[in-house]
Design an enzyme around this catalytic site. Structure first.
Site: not given
Lengths: 366, 366
Positions: B345, B145, B312
């Site tokens: 995500h 991330s 995502d």
């Protein structure tokens, strides 16, 4: 306020689905074109959460409407052929009775004493308005976004009242992602101290909550793909930037701020909360023993056009497919159009070329 | 606070990319496994915005870490082979110097006097910590991330410091959709009167702003698909519902509230603002004359694994493809894995089976 707006007084008392009733309530509507002698060319538009009944300019109010490019002589919704009606949802403050209206029993605004609102109530009120014009059967019922859900309720609850249907960027039930987004919008308003359990006034008004709710709305109404092309990482000019810590720096932030500023103070916060929750509550499967398909199969019409867009994260394409399948299983002749417009849920307001082709084509073949 | 945590004092002054510098700053880190005599088995993990350095249990702190199922003897990141380091980002309040830390020049917390933070600063601080352990070259750098963006900065700014790279659910630059989400999260905090330009205390603390920011985060970290299966339209039991107007009614609302309650008061709001904006600012194209590809081509490593997930919405799969293409164009042997995990995500924290297979497989072949 538009002089073109007309008002229909609902029968009194007007009983609400979840209990309670309204006395002396009305809905606002506007019309374009001429009703035929046979009263067989009427087309009703049910709107999304925030638009008014002013879908297009007309003689009395020449200002552009929210679907201006779609409605008019020779346009996709051709007012030289159709008698077009657009109704403001019951519960919306754009002219219809809503939480900001005066409760005749008290002489004070309803605020949170307004009864629970459902999209079935919106449908019933709209149907009563249509029949008051002497129209027993709509040639076509168009529902966009939230209005698409109201339209499903309208057709299911009033069998035989609709010949054909155009479903635009909507859903047969609220799914948890959409519920989560709307819940957070409502929370931003509820937690704004100026909301004050619905007892705000012009001095102390929940501007911040409404602004955050609107920005979250706009984020989910558009699409990442569109914004990559439109905003990329373009910065604001230095003089446009906010002079405060963590202030706006990118164009996309200023775009959201513009949307919020145009919305705040033009839509009553309590009305917004009621309509938002009504959207969460809508579920056609309530009419099908828990099955969306069985619920949709209770709707009997001749033909339908169902449009959705692949970039819509709020009402995903799979939900449009469900509507198309259900109406077809119920016996309708259904055309399903899946668009790739980059604008997300709002494509029906922006990608006029593709929506015109689909809607105009469908209507011209009726 | 974990006793397993170690601290590395950054060189003083530590100059920041956008100006200003820190004096007497440090970063917190934890380790697992044993550094080989050749110091060639070190693996560094750079984290997302909110996790600490406690990625897994260890002897001193046996509480489970945020990537517990991924790290340990015999697991995908096998601590019987690798010396694993996880560092808390500079600017995060999970042990590293951050806006809540005391400014030695004043004896008061930095708050908004903390200098502008960029992910390049996070990368520099992490690199300094690694070299302090006598490690000239990481066997593998893993970034998840936001940490994936920090990892790109690390490799570009410190040529020759990394042999192989695993890129997890990240991006080579912040796109406008992600910027819009983060901007709205920051705005929810900024507009909370208790934020008070960063001068909050325990009595007057921006709980509401942080709660809204966290909920918006969780909505964008997961996916609509997952929630359709997980929550559908399940209601809360009546006794679980909020007893207030427009209170929670659906399970998905209570799920978000639980996430918010676990987050608020465990993450310093000013630190959150700094890290959030650092994410918006990150753009590898700054190093490639405006081209993402050219920026990535300045990173020279032997091998890479690039993982992304189709659900995502914050770091879309196309951005992982860009990273894979760029690293390959720069000469690395790149494996690209596109997963269909429904969790969005956050899949890297949840779909351990698929992420383990990809990451474990890649590391076992080194």
């Amino acid at each position: 306020m538009s002089d073109a707006r007309q008002y229909f007084q609902l029968p009194t008392p007007f009983a609400m689905k979840r209990g309670g009733s309204l006395h002396g309530a009305h809905v606002a509507y506007e019309t374009w074109g001429t009703l035929s002698a046979e009263r067989d060319n009427a087309l009703l538009i049910l709107t999304g959460l925030s638009p008014s009944a002013h879908a297009a300019a007309n003689d009395i109010d020449p200002s552009p409407g929210w679907w201006e490019e779609m409605i008019g002589p020779g346009k996709a919704i051709d007012t030289s052929r159709w008698f077009v009606i657009c109704v403001n949802s019951l519960g919306s403050d754009k002219g219809s009775t809503c939480p900001a209206s005066i409760d005749p029993a008290t002489g004070e605004p309803y605020r949170l004493t307004f009864p629970d609102l459902s999209l079935e109530d919106v449908a019933h009120a709209s149907h009563a308005m249509v029949t008051s014009l002497g129209i027993d059967k709509l040639a076509c019922l168009i529902g966009c976004s939230m209005g698409g859900m109201s339209a499903l309720a309208y057709m299911l609850l009033h069998p035989g009242s609709v010949r054909t249907h155009i479903s635009v960027d909507t859903a047969p039930q609220a799914q948890p992602f959409a519920i989560a987004i709307r819940s957070l919008q409502r929370e931003a308003i509820r937690l704004d101290p100026h909301w004050n359990d619905g007892q705000y006034d012009n001095e102390r008004y929940p501007d911040i909550g409404m602004s955050i709710a609107r920005k979250l709305g706009v984020i989910t109404y558009r699409s990442a793909m569109e914004w990559n092309g439109r905003f990329a990482r373009i910065r604001l000019d230095p003089e446009q930037r906010e002079d405060q810590p963590f202030g706006f720096e990118f164009q996309v932030e200023s775009y959201l701020e513009g949307h919020a500023q145009r919305f705040v103070r033009t839509f009553d916060p309590n009305s917004y909360l009621y309509l938002s929750r009504a959207s969460d509550w809508f579920d056609i499967s309530e009419y099908g023993n828990g099955s969306v398909l069985e619920g949709l199969k209770r709707i009997h019409i001749e033909q339908a056009l169902v449009i959705g867009v692949s970039t819509d994260i709020l009402f995903p394409l799979e939900q449009q497919e469900q509507i198309a399948e259900g109406l077809e299983a119920a016996g309708a002749n259904v055309q399903f159009v899946a668009l790739d417009s980059p604008q997300g849920h709002d494509a029906f307001l922006v990608d006029i070329e593709n929506y015109s082709r689909a809607i105009g084509g469908f209507l011209s073949r009726l």
